[in-house]
Design a protein around this motif. Sequence first.
Motif: not given
Length: 300
Positions: A72-79, A91-104
């Motif tokens: 849950g504390r992980a940071v994910w970076v990808s398309l 689904a990533l948000a529900e797991r508490g993951v901080t996700a960075f979408s490179l398209e954005m």
Amino acid sequence: VALTPDGVKTLVRGEHEVRLQAGAGHESGFEDAAYGGAGAKIAPDANAAMRGADVVLKVQAPTPAEREALSGRAVWVSLLRPLDAPEDVKALAERGVTAFSLEMVPRITRAQSMDVLSSQATVAGYRAVLLAADRLPKMFPMLVTAAGTISPARVFVIGAGVAGLQAIATAKRLGAVVEAYDTRAAAAEQVESLGARFEQLENDAGDAEEAGGFAREQTEEFFAEQRQLMADTAANSDVVITTALVPGRAAPLLLDEAGVKGMAPGSIVIDLAAPNGGNCACTTPGQDTEVHGVTILGPL
């Protein structure tokens, strides 16, 4: 692969531990030995590489199994294609993951080196012309030979964003006669600066550009009339390359089956919008299709 050996060196110098999935860099020309020499630890598979990781870097979005392996504390970076696949981001948000979408990442000067949309669209536009040149049963440039003169191939590019402009430039370098069209008013000057002719359609929508530089979605009535108008140009073309995409929407249909049927046998259509359904009615995403003697490529 989402990280080069040079990137590994930078992170290791910052006293971070880097784990790499075995073989991840092979198709990019980076072997495991190069990563090991840079200080990375080689993990046997993706799960082992991700286990306990604070930050995970990948090119594409996580698979369901990879999502489950994230803490849950992980940071994910990808398309992530958040506008096309919002359920994956949820689904990533529900797991508490901080996700960075490179398209954005904002398309601003400071962030140009992170603009994955432009960099990959450049590759796609270039590659589209090479695919067309390989499959077209005639040469691109005009040749004057002892045996006679060969007229240049005619290429029609629909959509003059980054991919379209790169396709125009590449086709011109190969000696083709190039025409192009885009709904955005600013595209005309860019197209002409590359030596191509801008196709002006009578039902033009004026300036259809949004603040982010993307094309604004048009009405179906507009596209219906546009398809009829563009079919005339396609009929006189050896190659048609379509690149029109609107974020978060299915690709607009720009070339219908009647338009394909009007093209000469042996002609080529390269549909770069295939991942979102395609701009051509005869496109099968991920496959090569022949319809009425015309070959349609839908690369993913």
